[in-house]
Design a protein around this motif. Sequence first.
Motif: not given
Length: 312
Positions: A220-222, A225-229, A285-286, A289, A293
């Motif tokens: 699950q790559m999403t 999402a907040a941390e990756v963004g 994972q993080r 991603a 991105a």
Amino acid sequence: MTAIVDVVLPVFAIMLAGYGAGRWGALGPASSEALNGFVYYGALPSLFFVSMARAPLADAFDWPFLVAYGGGVAASFLLAVLVARWRFPNRPAAIGLAGITATLANTGYMGIPLLQTAYGEAAMLPAIVASVFNGAVMVALGIAIVEIDLGRGGGRFEVLRKVTLGVIKSPLVLAAVAGLAVSSLNLELPKAIATFCDIMGAAAGPCALFATGLFMVGRQMTAGAAEVGWLVALKLLVQPLVTWILAYHVLEMAPIWAASTVILSALPTGASIFVVAQRYGIYVQRSTAAIMASTVLSVITLSICFLVLEPH
């Protein structure tokens, strides 16, 4: 724009090809780990060694360049770690790798061909120096942080011993140090050794990116999402902004070096962090991603940088 399209899109396509190969079962389930092992123990060390060995020692320690590039790295790293401790709490190793994810630019696989296409051979050396800095300093820092976390439970000197061994036994760190020694002694690499390193080093980028795509299959790559963004924003916006201020308003740098420094800082997260993360099984994972991105979004940010900067 031609340079961006010619370099960024193929990088993303290699990761997509790896994902497709894993999704359709073209390779075995252990293929990502096997490719990662090849990159970690063979391809990347060869690239780091030959790059450092060929770089003149005086150029490798160009202090205005190192201060400008390192200043952007330090700002993004500190922000990533401080915010992670408050907003995205995790074990120390994961927080440390979050900081590396927000700062480790794809200088080797994208920076060198991108600057060569855009500015010519004159911009090759800044990209090589940045690649060596990332390998000898940033990757080593990531390894040290993980080793400190994993080494908990012993005495102070036992932890220090494990951290030191973990860093000095890293093939990436050893290769960079060996290349630095060759450069400092003004030794010329034998043709056979140089050719071997060139061939092996050329495989580092495609294999690391392909392995990144393979790892994505079934995950699950999403998630997060907040941390990756946040990490991607640090990498693509904060780091190049700080570097631009230092290169153009604080330090005196040659135009081609100043422009190259900012472009290198604006590059997306490099696949080397995935190599280290998967090696230790932490923050995989993080980091994956963030690589994906930032690579996609860098088409926009790099375009802006090239439009604004004028190296001549």
